[in-house]
Scaffold this active site. Structure first.
Site, PDB file in Angstrom:
ATOM      1  N   CYS A 129      24.861  -9.191 -19.781  1.00 50.81           N
ATOM      2  CA  CYS A 129      26.094  -9.484 -19.405  1.00 50.81           C
ATOM      3  C   CYS A 129      26.617 -10.874 -19.994  1.00 50.81           C
ATOM      4  O   CYS A 129      27.739 -11.246 -20.092  1.00 50.81           O
ATOM      5  CB  CYS A 129      26.741  -9.608 -17.885  1.00 50.81           C
ATOM      6  SG  CYS A 129      26.734  -8.049 -16.975  1.00 50.81           S
ATOM      7  N   HIS A 181      35.895  -6.609 -16.580  1.00 49.61           N
ATOM      8  CA  HIS A 181      34.334  -6.784 -17.159  1.00 49.61           C
ATOM      9  C   HIS A 181      33.895  -5.760 -17.881  1.00 49.61           C
ATOM     10  O   HIS A 181      33.294  -4.917 -17.877  1.00 49.61           O
ATOM     11  CB  HIS A 181      33.543  -6.796 -15.896  1.00 49.61           C
ATOM     12  CG  HIS A 181      32.173  -7.215 -16.241  1.00 49.61           C
ATOM     13  ND1 HIS A 181      31.738  -8.083 -17.531  1.00 49.61           N
ATOM     14  CD2 HIS A 181      31.071  -6.902 -15.658  1.00 49.61           C
ATOM     15  CE1 HIS A 181      30.485  -8.213 -17.379  1.00 49.61           C
ATOM     16  NE2 HIS A 181      30.096  -7.671 -16.431  1.00 49.61           N
TER      17      HIS A 181
END
Length: 399
Positions: free
Chosen positions: A88, A346
């Site tokens: 991430c 996201h």
């Protein structure tokens, strides 16, 4: 002695797509959408870009391997393009590559772009990695789920600091209510509907104490930055350019999971990474000097615990600060002003650059209904992986 890259790099243009279920376009169109906004914002020609970094995490179901998806889609002029991936933290890694290239003097103008297109595949979150994560690495986490591992973080935090079960539940619920309220103000956010604390507290449990509204999903989207030196930015007439103050990354060494001196209640990497970032930026009191933050709220408890690892809240006190509104949009250090991962969305490879995009807009006074009064420093934080083994990246930008 190394001193870092403080004030050696200026951001002259940024772009970001609307995040969400983008059935209408492919990953390539998302890249073009973010790039065209950044290019127009920078006021330069494409031919002036001398090097580029592409961030994608799950390339097997996205744009594919190598830097060629970026070079061919944008028709970049036969320049070096490097693809990076770091869970991430991927978007911030792309940004770090471009910034280091400019700071070193290797290039005058560089591009960083992050993209992820996941919704077409039905991808709903982090799968059990299995052997796809490497021949040895995945054996650290057999039968792992992301909600389960972050729920254990919540339980460890509550036990260590003797926080009441309902007190912690209300605090992490406040985190989600805040993100939804902020996301409702953002026309590019994936989720734009406010929720009440009662809705959050009464939602189905995913992994106790985390309920449905405590978990962020994934999105489609892309974000982009164009960087150069402050001297070149001034020559372009950009006298108020946003500058990079610090860029730091820290990865787990295995100490958290393999030894007994970590009690599972916080992120060791974030504590180290933020300390180094503040030193690089010359910040000695982050609680009063940081104006705003975008942190990695993959789960609401992640955001809460991160406040302590960023040395903003005292150990064991973040849940009180959250309930007191310290991190609300009208609080002392507003966090997730754009809705955060929870509501802006996201798309893994783009998230780090999306966070920087919001800080960039705020510093230029271009954030519309979300605009904060006179921000000075903006901090972004990514956490890739799990509480016991992860990658942390932190960027600080300002004028």
């Amino acid at each position: 002695m190394a001193t870092g890259i403080k004030d050696k790099v200026a951001i002259i243009g940024m772009g970001c797509t609307r995040f969400g279920e983008r059935w209408d376009v492919g990953a390539e169109e998302l890249m073009v959408e973010a790039f065209e906004e950044a290019l127009a914002d920078a006021g330069i020609e494409k031919r002036q870009i001398e090097a580029a970094w592409l961030g994608t995490c799950l390339e097997e179901i996205n744009v594919g391997k190598t830097g060629m998806p970026l070079s061919t889609t944008l028709r970049l002029p036969m320049i070096p393009v490097t693809r990076v991936e770091n869970y991430c933290a991927t978007g911030t890694e792309a940004f770090r590559g471009a910034c280091y290239a400019v700071a070193s003097g290797a290039y005058d103008i560089a591009l960083a772009l992050g993209v992820e297109k996941l919704k077409d595949t039905g991808y709903g979150g982090l799968p059990n990695p299995g052997s796809g994560a490497g021949t040895l690495q995945w054996q650290w986490w057999p039968n792992l789920t992301a909600p389960g591992s972050f729920a254990q973080l919540a339980s460890a935090y509550r036990a260590k600091y003797r926080v009441g079960d309902q007190d912690l539940k209300r605090a992490i619920g406040h985190v989600s209510v805040k993100s939804h309220a902020n996301g409702a103000l953002n026309p590019k956010a994936h989720l734009r509907k406010r929720v009440s604390l009662e809705q959050v507290l009464n939602a189905p449990i995913i992994a106790h104490p985390l309920g449905l509204f405590d978990c962020c999903g994934v999105s489609d989207g892309a974000a982009c930055a164009i960087v150069t030196t402050p001297e070149i930015a001034r020559q372009m007439g950009k006298r108020d350019a946003v500058r990079v103050k610090a860029l730091q990354v820290a990865l787990s060494s295995g100490e958290e999971m393999a030894f007994n001196n970590w009690d599972g209640d916080h992120f060791v990497t974030t504590s180290h990474c933020s300390t180094r970032a503040y030193q690089e930026a010359g910040i000695d009191d982050p609680k009063t000097q940081i104006s705003m933050m975008e942190v990695h709220d993959c789960f609401s408890v992640t955001e809460l615990v991160t406040m302590e690892d960023l040395h903003i809240s005292e150990r064991g006190q973040a849940w009180r600060d959250v309930l007191d509104g310290f991190y609300d949009i009208d609080g002392k250090v507003p966090c997730q002003v754009d809705g955060g991962l929870k509501c802006f969305g996201h798309p893994i490879g783009a998230s780090g650059l999306r966070m920087l995009y919001e800080m960039y807009l705020q510093l230029h006074g271009r954030a519309g209904e979300r605009q904060l009064p006179d921000p000075r420093y903006g901090l972004t934080h990514n956490l890739g992986g799990f509480p016991f083994q992860n990658i942390c990246s932190i960027a600080i930008i300002g004028k």
